[in-house]
Motif scaffolding. Structure first.
Motif, short mmCIF file in Angstrom:
data_model
loop_
_atom_site.label_atom_id
_atom_site.label_comp_id
_atom_site.label_asym_id
_atom_site.label_seq_id
_atom_site.Cartn_x
_atom_site.Cartn_y
_atom_site.Cartn_z
N PHE A 1 1.14 -1.09 0.30
CA PHE A 1 -0.11 0.64 0.30
C PHE A 1 0.76 1.24 -0.35
CE2 PHE A 1 -2.40 -3.52 2.05
CZ PHE A 1 -3.78 -3.52 1.33
N LYS A 2 1.82 1.72 -1.18
CA LYS A 2 2.57 2.98 -1.45
C LYS A 2 1.96 3.93 -1.13
CE LYS A 2 5.62 0.03 -3.87
NZ LYS A 2 6.87 -0.48 -3.56
N ASN A 3 0.96 4.50 -1.00
CA ASN A 3 0.04 5.47 -1.27
C ASN A 3 -0.22 5.97 0.50
OD1 ASN A 3 -1.60 3.92 -0.76
ND2 ASN A 3 -3.48 4.55 -2.27
N GLU A 4 -0.07 4.66 1.56
CA GLU A 4 -0.27 5.27 1.73
C GLU A 4 0.91 5.59 2.87
OE1 GLU A 4 -3.15 5.10 4.70
OE2 GLU A 4 -4.35 4.50 2.40
N THR A 5 0.87 6.92 4.32
CA THR A 5 2.14 6.55 4.62
C THR A 5 1.84 6.46 5.94
OG1 THR A 5 0.79 9.40 5.68
CG2 THR A 5 2.44 8.87 3.24
N LEU A 6 3.25 6.20 7.23
CA LEU A 6 3.42 5.78 8.28
C LEU A 6 3.12 6.70 8.52
CD1 LEU A 6 3.14 3.20 9.85
CD2 LEU A 6 6.55 3.84 10.05
N LYS A 7 2.58 7.28 10.31
CA LYS A 7 1.91 8.20 10.71
C LYS A 7 2.57 7.87 11.99
CE LYS A 7 -2.43 9.30 8.94
NZ LYS A 7 -1.89 9.13 7.36
N TRP A 8 3.02 9.37 13.12
CA TRP A 8 3.63 9.01 13.76
C TRP A 8 2.97 8.02 15.51
CZ3 TRP A 8 1.62 10.37 18.98
CH2 TRP A 8 0.24 11.55 18.42
N ASN A 9 1.52 7.59 15.17
CA ASN A 9 0.81 7.17 15.89
C ASN A 9 1.54 5.49 15.89
OD1 ASN A 9 -0.82 9.58 16.48
ND2 ASN A 9 -2.88 8.29 16.54
N PRO A 10 1.45 4.72 15.17
CA PRO A 10 2.25 3.60 15.16
C PRO A 10 3.76 3.43 15.26
CG PRO A 10 0.56 4.34 13.18
CD PRO A 10 0.63 5.84 13.51
N ILE A 11 4.08 4.60 15.39
CA ILE A 11 6.03 4.40 15.19
C ILE A 11 5.84 4.28 16.53
CG2 ILE A 11 8.19 5.91 14.99
CD1 ILE A 11 6.31 6.79 12.17
N ILE A 12 4.76 5.29 17.06
CA ILE A 12 4.84 5.38 19.44
C ILE A 12 5.08 3.94 19.13
CG2 ILE A 12 4.23 6.48 21.06
CD1 ILE A 12 5.88 8.78 19.43
N GLY A 13 3.31 3.44 19.52
CA GLY A 13 3.54 1.87 19.03
C GLY A 13 4.62 1.15 19.21
N MET A 14 4.93 0.70 17.97
CA MET A 14 6.61 0.40 17.87
C MET A 14 7.27 0.32 18.86
SD MET A 14 5.41 -2.23 15.80
CE MET A 14 7.19 -2.44 15.39
N CYS A 15 7.78 2.06 18.93
CA CYS A 15 8.66 2.16 19.82
C CYS A 15 8.59 1.31 21.21
CB CYS A 15 9.33 3.66 20.18
SG CYS A 15 9.81 4.05 18.59
N PHE A 16 7.18 1.37 21.82
CA PHE A 16 6.37 0.81 23.10
C PHE A 16 6.56 -0.77 23.42
CE2 PHE A 16 3.93 4.98 23.90
CZ PHE A 16 4.54 5.51 24.98
N LEU A 17 6.37 -1.23 21.56
CA LEU A 17 7.10 -2.51 22.05
C LEU A 17 7.62 -2.87 21.89
CD1 LEU A 17 4.07 -3.34 18.90
CD2 LEU A 17 4.06 -4.48 21.40
N VAL A 18 9.05 -2.60 21.12
CA VAL A 18 10.46 -2.91 21.21
C VAL A 18 10.82 -2.26 22.83
CG1 VAL A 18 12.46 -2.01 20.50
CG2 VAL A 18 10.67 -2.28 19.19
N LEU A 19 10.78 -1.73 23.64
CA LEU A 19 10.65 -1.17 24.90
C LEU A 19 10.01 -2.32 25.77
CD1 LEU A 19 10.48 2.74 25.44
CD2 LEU A 19 12.17 1.42 25.98
N ALA A 20 9.19 -2.71 25.85
CA ALA A 20 8.37 -4.03 26.41
C ALA A 20 8.87 -5.05 26.35
CB ALA A 20 6.98 -3.49 25.89
#
Length: 50
Positions: free
Chosen positions: A24-43
């Motif tokens: 889905f190249k027309n979709e952009t990755l917003k900051w909400n999922p990026i923050i969530g992924m950072c929390f998962l990595v920290l967990a």
């Protein structure tokens, strides 16, 4: 058992993000999922830290 669940969630979400960005190249990755992924990595880090 808890470690396996965390590994499963992290791998699943990473693969989902890669799949979404590739197919889905027309979709952009917003900051909400990026923050969530950072929390998962920290967990994952804190669960496996001895």
């Amino acid at each position: 058992m808890l470690q396996l669940k965390v590994i499963q969630e992290v791998i699943t979400l990473i693969l989902f993000v890669v799949f979404s960005l590739v197919f889905f190249k027309n979709e952009t990755l917003k900051w909400n999922p990026i923050i969530g992924m950072c929390f998962l990595v920290l967990a994952a880090y804190f669960i496996f830290k001895k």
